[in-house]
Design a protein around this motif. Structure first.
Motif, mmCIF file in Angstrom:
data_model
loop_
_atom_site.group_PDB
_atom_site.id
_atom_site.type_symbol
_atom_site.label_atom_id
_atom_site.label_comp_id
_atom_site.label_asym_id
_atom_site.label_seq_id
_atom_site.Cartn_x
_atom_site.Cartn_y
_atom_site.Cartn_z
ATOM 1 N N UNK A 52 0.863 -1.186 -0.062
ATOM 2 C CA UNK A 52 -0.026 -0.050 0.054
ATOM 3 C C UNK A 52 0.843 0.968 0.159
ATOM 4 N N UNK A 53 1.802 1.355 0.724
ATOM 5 C CA UNK A 53 2.755 2.414 0.836
ATOM 6 C C UNK A 53 4.083 2.236 0.065
ATOM 7 N N UNK A 54 4.201 0.839 -0.416
ATOM 8 C CA UNK A 54 5.496 0.659 -1.197
ATOM 9 C C UNK A 54 6.560 0.926 -0.457
ATOM 10 N N UNK A 55 6.677 0.306 0.706
ATOM 11 C CA UNK A 55 7.783 0.602 1.896
ATOM 12 C C UNK A 55 7.888 -0.737 2.462
ATOM 13 N N UNK A 56 9.339 -1.095 2.815
ATOM 14 C CA UNK A 56 9.541 -2.257 3.324
ATOM 15 C C UNK A 56 10.561 -1.889 4.491
ATOM 16 N N UNK A 57 10.620 -2.984 5.565
ATOM 17 C CA UNK A 57 11.720 -2.865 6.437
ATOM 18 C C UNK A 57 12.771 -3.798 6.184
ATOM 19 N N UNK A 58 14.089 -3.518 6.441
ATOM 20 C CA UNK A 58 15.217 -4.127 6.270
ATOM 21 C C UNK A 58 15.501 -4.838 7.312
ATOM 22 N N UNK A 59 16.045 -6.148 7.539
ATOM 23 C CA UNK A 59 16.613 -6.722 8.771
ATOM 24 C C UNK A 59 17.960 -7.360 8.396
ATOM 25 N N UNK A 60 18.702 -7.421 9.357
ATOM 26 C CA UNK A 60 20.074 -8.277 8.956
ATOM 27 C C UNK A 60 20.601 -8.699 10.391
ATOM 28 N N UNK A 61 21.563 -9.780 10.272
ATOM 29 C CA UNK A 61 22.424 -10.238 11.279
ATOM 30 C C UNK A 61 23.739 -10.612 10.621
ATOM 31 N N UNK A 62 24.803 -10.739 11.242
ATOM 32 C CA UNK A 62 26.090 -10.946 10.783
ATOM 33 C C UNK A 62 26.701 -12.217 11.890
ATOM 34 N N UNK A 63 27.173 -13.250 11.129
ATOM 35 C CA UNK A 63 27.682 -14.295 11.836
ATOM 36 C C UNK A 63 28.866 -13.571 12.689
ATOM 37 N N UNK A 64 29.158 -14.109 13.940
ATOM 38 C CA UNK A 64 30.324 -13.551 14.572
ATOM 39 C C UNK A 64 31.770 -13.682 13.924
ATOM 40 N N UNK A 65 31.820 -14.754 12.999
ATOM 41 C CA UNK A 65 33.217 -14.932 12.241
ATOM 42 C C UNK A 65 33.483 -13.952 11.045
ATOM 43 N N UNK A 66 32.204 -13.344 10.744
ATOM 44 C CA UNK A 66 32.262 -12.426 9.596
ATOM 45 C C UNK A 66 32.101 -10.685 10.040
ATOM 46 N N UNK A 67 31.999 -10.653 11.220
ATOM 47 C CA UNK A 67 31.901 -9.443 11.635
ATOM 48 C C UNK A 67 33.033 -8.290 11.423
ATOM 49 N N UNK A 68 32.848 -7.155 11.356
ATOM 50 C CA UNK A 68 34.122 -6.187 11.180
ATOM 51 C C UNK A 68 34.835 -6.209 9.793
ATOM 52 N N UNK A 69 34.055 -6.709 8.760
ATOM 53 C CA UNK A 69 34.432 -6.980 7.341
ATOM 54 C C UNK A 69 33.732 -6.108 6.394
ATOM 55 N N UNK A 70 32.769 -5.477 7.025
ATOM 56 C CA UNK A 70 31.834 -4.933 5.992
ATOM 57 C C UNK A 70 30.741 -5.724 5.200
ATOM 58 N N UNK A 71 30.521 -6.881 5.861
ATOM 59 C CA UNK A 71 29.565 -7.766 5.417
ATOM 60 C C UNK A 71 27.955 -7.193 5.448
ATOM 61 N N UNK A 72 27.530 -6.647 6.396
ATOM 62 C CA UNK A 72 26.325 -6.294 6.600
ATOM 63 C C UNK A 72 26.028 -5.001 5.900
ATOM 64 N N UNK A 73 27.172 -4.015 5.703
ATOM 65 C CA UNK A 73 26.966 -2.891 4.948
ATOM 66 C C UNK A 73 26.795 -3.232 3.643
ATOM 67 N N UNK A 74 27.535 -3.998 2.984
ATOM 68 C CA UNK A 74 27.393 -4.373 1.408
ATOM 69 C C UNK A 74 26.178 -5.030 1.214
ATOM 70 N N UNK A 75 25.602 -5.947 2.231
ATOM 71 C CA UNK A 75 24.502 -6.696 1.969
ATOM 72 C C UNK A 75 23.246 -5.741 2.107
ATOM 73 N N UNK A 76 23.343 -4.784 2.928
ATOM 74 C CA UNK A 76 22.191 -4.097 3.050
ATOM 75 C C UNK A 76 21.875 -2.894 1.911
#
Length: 330
Positions: A52-76
């Protein structure tokens, strides 16, 4: 997310919940995979889609072994770009519990504009909310201080050492009786904004809710000034300006039985030093009601330069009071 998170929760999410969201058009979860090894690094997707609003909510989590590598930023960024280009959405919303500075930093790096607070109906806690629109830059250049502060406030409040063996530590339940006695002192009532009369409930609210929440929000810090025996002898706080994040303002209260011993100047010096070094502040402001000579002496001992008088600058129990103002720079 359930806690503890069990294998059956993962199985249900992958085999039923995710598939149903895609089939019904109510969500779009993705796995984020290492292209070389095929290992799972994260999950990122649209947790809700509102046609109706053409809107969505994004959600994400990163595995502990993949944190501080920019994974979540690139994915979002990838998911948001796909939502705009393939689904024709007009807005992608991000939400996180207040205090989740790691998630907030990911959102900022992906171009989301964090726009305020949202009351969370499920548990009563507050959430941060932000949005990304088509055409918004998805790779803004963040000041390095934003990154450092996010990492600082994402951890526990540090304990600071001050001259004379004093420590600045978070307020604790054992401080409540002393806090009540100090805030009922006539001089405290005269020169500060503490409620009058001051009840134990006021102390509990300040020490156990307001003070911790300031740190969690990244808005500043409140400390107990503890003597060499660990006893509360005063409180001191540093608030980050909402208008200029490189300006802070200090406030302090000394227990009547601890005045004249140099505790407050020592605590103020330690806190200002921490503010300049850890928060990258460019200026720290001191203000007090006109006539509060004791507070002014403390500030001047630490190096604050007196800058003048602000008319009707401070509110005190329904009245406006003139304020002395001073400044300290690194």
């Amino acid at each position: 997310m359930p806690s503890p998170y069990l294998l059956e929760h993962a199985r249900y999410f992958v085999t039923q919940q995710s598939a149903a969201a895609w089939r019904e058009g109510t969500g779009a979860p993705f796995a984020v995979i290492d292209p070389d090894t095929g290992d799972l690094l994260a999950s990122c997707g649209l947790v809700t889609i509102d046609r109706v609003l053409d809107s969505a909510e994004v959600g994400y989590w990163t595995a502990p072994w993949a944190r501080r590598r920019g994974v979540a930023t690139r994915a979002i960024r990838a998911v948001s770009r796909w939502a705009f280009e393939s689904l024709g959405l007009r807005r992608v919303v991000w939400q996180a519990r207040v205090g989740n500075h790691a998630s907030r930093l990911v959102a900022l790096r992906a171009g989301f504009r964090v726009e305020g607070y949202l009351r969370m109906a499920d548990d009563g806690g507050d959430g941060w909310v932000g949005a990304l629109l088509p055409g918004d830059p998805m790779a803004p250049v963040l000041d390095e201080s934003v990154v450092r502060r996010a990492r600082l406030f994402n951890g526990p409040q540090p304990v600071l050492a001050a001259k004379g063996g004093l420590r600045l530590r978070p307020l604790e339940p054992r401080d409540l009786d002393a806090l009540v006695d100090a805030c009922r002192d006539p001089e405290s009532v005269r020169w500060t904004t503490v409620p009058d009369p001051y009840e134990r409930a006021n102390a509990e609210d300040f020490a156990l809710r307001i003070a911790p929440l300031k740190w969690v929000r990244g808005a500043g810090v409140v400390y107990a000034i503890a003597d060499t025996d660990g006893a509360w002898v005063g409180s001191i706080d540093l608030n980050i300006s909402a208008e200029d994040p490189f300006v802070g303002e200090v406030g302090y209260l000394a227990a009547p039985w601890a005045r004249g011993r140099g505790y407050t100047p020592a605590a103020l010096a330690a806190l200002c030093d921490w503010g300049f070094k850890s928060l990258d502040l460019a200026r720290i402001v001191w203000r007090a009601h006109v006539g509060n000579v004791a507070s002014r002496r403390v500030a001047e001992k630490v190096g604050f330069a007196f800058e003048g008088t602000q008319r009707a600058a401070l509110a005190q129990r329904g009245e406006r009071r003139d304020a002395w103002v001073g400044g300290l720079v690194p």
